[in-house]
Write a protein that holds these residues in place. Structure first.
Motif, PDB file in Angstrom:
ATOM      1  N   VAL A 107      50.047 119.633 107.348  1.00 38.86           N
ATOM      2  CA  VAL A 107      50.142 118.203 107.041  1.00 38.86           C
ATOM      3  C   VAL A 107      50.723 117.522 108.270  1.00 38.86           C
ATOM      4  O   VAL A 107      51.794 117.908 108.755  1.00 38.86           O
ATOM      5  CB  VAL A 107      51.026 117.946 105.809  1.00 38.86           C
ATOM      6  N   SER A 108      50.009 116.541 108.794  1.00 39.91           N
ATOM      7  CA  SER A 108      50.503 115.821 109.971  1.00 39.91           C
ATOM      8  C   SER A 108      50.943 114.424 109.584  1.00 39.91           C
ATOM      9  O   SER A 108      50.377 113.807 108.681  1.00 39.91           O
ATOM     10  CB  SER A 108      49.425 115.742 111.054  1.00 39.91           C
ATOM     11  N   LEU A 109      51.969 113.939 110.298  1.00 39.53           N
ATOM     12  CA  LEU A 109      52.359 112.543 110.163  1.00 39.53           C
ATOM     13  C   LEU A 109      51.595 111.750 111.207  1.00 39.53           C
ATOM     14  O   LEU A 109      51.869 111.842 112.406  1.00 39.53           O
ATOM     15  CB  LEU A 109      53.863 112.364 110.371  1.00 39.53           C
ATOM     16  N   SER A 110      50.630 110.982 110.759  1.00 39.24           N
ATOM     17  CA  SER A 110      49.896 110.063 111.614  1.00 39.24           C
ATOM     18  C   SER A 110      50.402 108.664 111.276  1.00 39.24           C
ATOM     19  O   SER A 110      51.605 108.442 111.225  1.00 39.24           O
ATOM     20  CB  SER A 110      48.394 110.221 111.398  1.00 39.24           C
ATOM     21  N   GLY A 111      49.543 107.716 111.053  1.00 35.34           N
ATOM     22  CA  GLY A 111      49.981 106.382 110.691  1.00 35.34           C
ATOM     23  C   GLY A 111      48.792 105.452 110.579  1.00 35.34           C
ATOM     24  O   GLY A 111      47.686 105.780 111.027  1.00 35.34           O
ATOM     25  N   TRP A 112      49.026 104.274 109.988  1.00 34.78           N
ATOM     26  CA  TRP A 112      47.902 103.351 109.783  1.00 34.78           C
ATOM     27  C   TRP A 112      47.345 102.842 111.102  1.00 34.78           C
ATOM     28  O   TRP A 112      46.213 102.376 111.159  1.00 34.78           O
ATOM     29  CB  TRP A 112      48.289 102.214 108.841  1.00 34.78           C
ATOM     30  N   ALA A 113      48.094 102.991 112.201  1.00 31.45           N
ATOM     31  CA  ALA A 113      47.557 102.622 113.509  1.00 31.45           C
ATOM     32  C   ALA A 113      46.371 103.488 113.900  1.00 31.45           C
ATOM     33  O   ALA A 113      45.527 103.068 114.696  1.00 31.45           O
ATOM     34  CB  ALA A 113      48.641 102.725 114.575  1.00 31.45           C
ATOM     35  N   ALA A 114      46.277 104.701 113.341  1.00 33.21           N
ATOM     36  CA  ALA A 114      45.138 105.576 113.645  1.00 33.21           C
ATOM     37  C   ALA A 114      43.837 105.033 113.062  1.00 33.21           C
ATOM     38  O   ALA A 114      42.755 105.510 113.416  1.00 33.21           O
ATOM     39  CB  ALA A 114      45.399 106.991 113.129  1.00 33.21           C
ATOM     40  N   ASN A 115      43.925 104.026 112.190  1.00 33.02           N
ATOM     41  CA  ASN A 115      42.719 103.372 111.681  1.00 33.02           C
ATOM     42  C   ASN A 115      42.040 102.512 112.748  1.00 33.02           C
ATOM     43  O   ASN A 115      40.880 102.129 112.588  1.00 33.02           O
ATOM     44  CB  ASN A 115      43.068 102.468 110.486  1.00 33.02           C
ATOM     45  N   TYR A 116      42.777 102.211 113.817  1.00 36.04           N
ATOM     46  CA  TYR A 116      42.284 101.310 114.873  1.00 36.04           C
ATOM     47  C   TYR A 116      42.020 102.133 116.131  1.00 36.04           C
ATOM     48  O   TYR A 116      42.936 102.710 116.709  1.00 36.04           O
ATOM     49  CB  TYR A 116      43.317 100.216 115.129  1.00 36.04           C
ATOM     50  N   ASP A 117      40.772 102.171 116.560  1.00 36.30           N
ATOM     51  CA  ASP A 117      40.370 103.020 117.686  1.00 36.30           C
ATOM     52  C   ASP A 117      41.131 102.716 118.975  1.00 36.30           C
ATOM     53  O   ASP A 117      41.353 103.614 119.787  1.00 36.30           O
ATOM     54  CB  ASP A 117      38.866 102.877 117.964  1.00 36.30           C
ATOM     55  N   ALA A 118      41.502 101.473 119.183  1.00 33.01           N
ATOM     56  CA  ALA A 118      42.120 101.067 120.444  1.00 33.01           C
ATOM     57  C   ALA A 118      43.620 100.829 120.308  1.00 33.01           C
ATOM     58  O   ALA A 118      44.193 100.007 121.033  1.00 33.01           O
ATOM     59  CB  ALA A 118      41.435  99.811 120.981  1.00 33.01           C
TER      60      ALA A 118
END
Length: 293
Positions: A107-118
């Motif tokens: 399980v990785s902690l990513s974030g909603w910023a990963a929804n945006y390619d740039a």
């Protein structure tokens, strides 16, 4: 054995606490054994290891059946090349986790910023972390993409207490998917133990409801005896100047300001409606009562 990387971070500690509460065998990783002591006192094993040390990480993960991983530190205020740090951490984890025989789930902690390619600034590395972990074979990988952390409001509490106002670059009326770190930890723990199954490789986490910074500030004011507290928007140059005054390097001040603009201008946003899978229970009012009580 379940291994929790960066266990002294806010989210890592929430994951470790939730696993220990559930009676799991846990190994916590961190750069300082002293700071891991509180988990050892509860029965966890501890390993002192840097997040960019592939050999140390591989030894620490060697007998894990499940692992929680993240990029840490999440910000280095005086860094002159934060993406280089993120690349080292990502490469170290990818190398350390490759071909581990007992490992079945990450399980990785990513974030909603990963929804945006740039995505820019401190959140740039979230998508590359996901992509690196997705190259691993023979293991289930789940990426958590939580929204706006309620802990972001902690500096606002002191500002409102002192002045009756809070300031920020994000518009005061922009609805934010605010989530408590403790809820992220609970979800991660359930996924790591198999008590919960993710329907998709990526799981957005959105809190119980959206909340605006106008509402956040008003709630803080009521909690700290500053009725009528107001939120005042600042521009990007003012935010950058404030970060520089606080000791940020120009590189980190620019990146943090750009990241905040991506939220403010809705480039960073959730991609699906809130539902039973993405919602978490803690309200901002409950969070605020806990941190101000």
């Amino acid at each position: 054995m379940i291994v929790v990387s960066s266990a002294t971070s806010d989210t890592g500690s929430a994951v470790a606490e939730a696993l220990l509460d559930a009676g799991q065998r846990v190994r916590v990783l961190g750069r300082s054994r002293d700071r891991l002591r509180r988990f050892v006192d509860r029965g966890a094993e501890a390993a002192e290891v840097r997040t960019d040390d592939p050999g140390g990480l591989r030894d620490a993960f060697a007998d894990a059946r499940a692992a929680f991983v993240m990029i840490a530190p999440g910000i280095i205020p005086d860094s002159s090349d934060f993406p280089a740090h993120q690349r080292r951490v990502i490469a170290a984890h990818q190398k350390a986790l490759t071909g581990l025989h007992h490992l079945t789930r990450i399980v990785s902690l990513s974030g909603w910023a990963a929804n945006y390619d740039a995505a820019r600034g401190p959140v740039w590395g979230l998508r590359p972390l996901e992509e690196a972990l997705d190259t691993l074979t023979g293991v289930e990988v789940i990426h958590l993409r939580p929204g706006w952390f309620m802990e972001n409001a902690l500096p606002m509490i002191e500002e409102v207490r002192a002045t009756g106002a809070a300031h920020g670059l994000i518009p005061g009326d922009l609805p934010l998917p605010a989530i408590a770190t403790a809820d992220i930890g609970a979800v991660a723990a359930d996924l790591l133990t198999g008590r919960r199954r993710a329907g998709t490789r990526v799981l957005e986490l959105q809190g119980p409801r959206d909340i605006t910074l106008n509402e956040v500030t008003a709630a803080i004011g009521a909690a700290v005896g500053r009725p009528g507290a107001r939120y005042e928007r600042i521009d990007a140059a003012t935010m950058r100047d404030g970060l520089l005054a606080a000791g940020f390097s120009p590189h980190m001040a620019d990146g943090t300001t750009a990241m905040t603009l991506d939220v403010a201008e809705r480039r960073i946003a959730m991609t699906r409606p809130r539902d039973d899978e993405t919602a978490t229970p803690t309200t901002f009012e409950e969070f605020l009562a806990r941190v101000t009580g």
